[in-house]
Scaffold this motif. Sequence first.
Motif, mmCIF file in Angstrom:
data_model
loop_
_atom_site.group_PDB
_atom_site.id
_atom_site.type_symbol
_atom_site.label_atom_id
_atom_site.label_comp_id
_atom_site.label_asym_id
_atom_site.label_seq_id
_atom_site.Cartn_x
_atom_site.Cartn_y
_atom_site.Cartn_z
ATOM 1 N N SER A 130 -61.457 5.887 8.476
ATOM 2 C CA SER A 130 -62.772 6.275 8.991
ATOM 3 C C SER A 130 -63.873 5.965 7.990
ATOM 4 O O SER A 130 -64.978 5.544 8.379
ATOM 5 N N ALA A 131 -63.597 6.165 6.706
ATOM 6 C CA ALA A 131 -64.606 5.901 5.677
ATOM 7 C C ALA A 131 -65.017 4.434 5.659
ATOM 8 O O ALA A 131 -66.177 4.100 5.391
ATOM 9 N N LEU A 132 -64.057 3.555 5.973
ATOM 10 C CA LEU A 132 -64.344 2.122 6.003
ATOM 11 C C LEU A 132 -64.649 1.613 7.406
ATOM 12 O O LEU A 132 -64.805 0.407 7.608
ATOM 13 N N LYS A 133 -64.733 2.554 8.374
ATOM 14 C CA LYS A 133 -65.060 2.231 9.768
ATOM 15 C C LYS A 133 -64.112 1.158 10.335
ATOM 16 O O LYS A 133 -64.531 0.147 10.908
ATOM 17 N N LYS A 141 -61.593 -5.531 4.458
ATOM 18 C CA LYS A 141 -61.601 -4.063 4.476
ATOM 19 C C LYS A 141 -60.191 -3.498 4.424
ATOM 20 O O LYS A 141 -59.955 -2.458 3.794
ATOM 21 N N GLN A 189 -73.571 -3.487 6.794
ATOM 22 C CA GLN A 189 -73.099 -2.121 7.039
ATOM 23 C C GLN A 189 -71.787 -1.857 6.306
ATOM 24 O O GLN A 189 -71.610 -0.798 5.697
ATOM 25 N N ALA A 190 -70.864 -2.817 6.346
ATOM 26 C CA ALA A 190 -69.586 -2.643 5.657
ATOM 27 C C ALA A 190 -69.785 -2.580 4.144
ATOM 28 O O ALA A 190 -69.097 -1.823 3.446
ATOM 29 N N PHE A 201 -72.455 -1.404 2.646
ATOM 30 C CA PHE A 201 -72.991 -0.065 2.405
ATOM 31 C C PHE A 201 -71.874 0.973 2.430
ATOM 32 O O PHE A 201 -71.811 1.855 1.558
ATOM 33 N N ASP A 202 -70.974 0.886 3.400
ATOM 34 C CA ASP A 202 -69.868 1.838 3.503
ATOM 35 C C ASP A 202 -68.971 1.778 2.265
ATOM 36 O O ASP A 202 -68.531 2.811 1.758
ATOM 37 N N GLN A 247 -70.685 3.436 -0.642
ATOM 38 C CA GLN A 247 -70.597 4.888 -0.531
ATOM 39 C C GLN A 247 -69.223 5.398 -0.949
ATOM 40 O O GLN A 247 -69.101 6.420 -1.644
ATOM 41 N N LEU A 248 -68.175 4.691 -0.527
ATOM 42 C CA LEU A 248 -66.814 5.103 -0.870
ATOM 43 C C LEU A 248 -66.576 5.011 -2.373
ATOM 44 O O LEU A 248 -66.011 5.942 -2.977
#
Length: 302
Positions: A116-119, A138, A164-165, A167-168, A171-172
Amino acid sequence: MNNTLEIKHLEKNFGKKKILTDISFTVTKGHIVGLVGANGAGKTTIMKAILGLVGFSNGTITINGESVSLNKHQALSKVGALIENPGIYPYLTGWDHLRLFAEKNITKSMMTELVSALKMDKYIHQKAKGYSLGMKQKLGIALAFLNNPDFVILDEPMNGLDPQATFDLRQLITTKANEGTTFLISSHILGELEKLAKDLVIIDRGQIIKQTTTYELLSTGEKYFVLQTSDDDRAQQLLLDHNFNLKEDISILVPNIDNNSLANALKVLINNNIDVLDVQHKDNDLEVSLLELLQHGEEGVK
């Protein structure tokens, strides 16, 4: 300081060609360290040596005090890594990959949280043969984080990722670093590395030319005032006539040499009936600061 990684006098040769020369640097526990340099500078070779994937001619590598070599990998038990392209089995799903490499203490809920953190939720149960470059990247990143490593090594982790990836992932990495995980990251996307890395190790042609902090490197770069006026062409000429060394022709960039730089420039313009509409500060970014350091050559060697 407690160092997760210590490299001392590392040397690597391929035949008669010297690839790494006297590489020495440390990575402090809980820090995000950027390993930066041009393509072919030796970044990936250093990372592979840390992971025991290639041998080296001289020097030592220790992780949490334990030595690492081509035949000694015990210290790597709590290290996660993504080097070059991730190894993906095309007929396994992403979830199968995670299950295959997960240690016994990694629960299904922990794997789900990482996905989920990496969508990756929408495609994690699809076979990897249908994954795009970004989806494979990913999955490789997820595998690097899978077993809650203390130390993560990422070689060009943003390759193939959309904004977006990216950015994710940022964040992680930040979240994990705040929890105490140590990172060594190589990336040619210096704008992203600037947002992440606290410390920098700069390599050029197989040699470390500087180990510093991102703040220190940026603070040594040139600083300017960007002026917007009612008549930019005339303002530029006036400042040049008054011996201001403007940075570019397309903008009025006044070097911030001392506390009087801006005041003196404004005085010249106001005295010549030119209205100053806007003043902004401009600092070098990581890319420009790095290029300036590399261009200085031996002046940057420590």
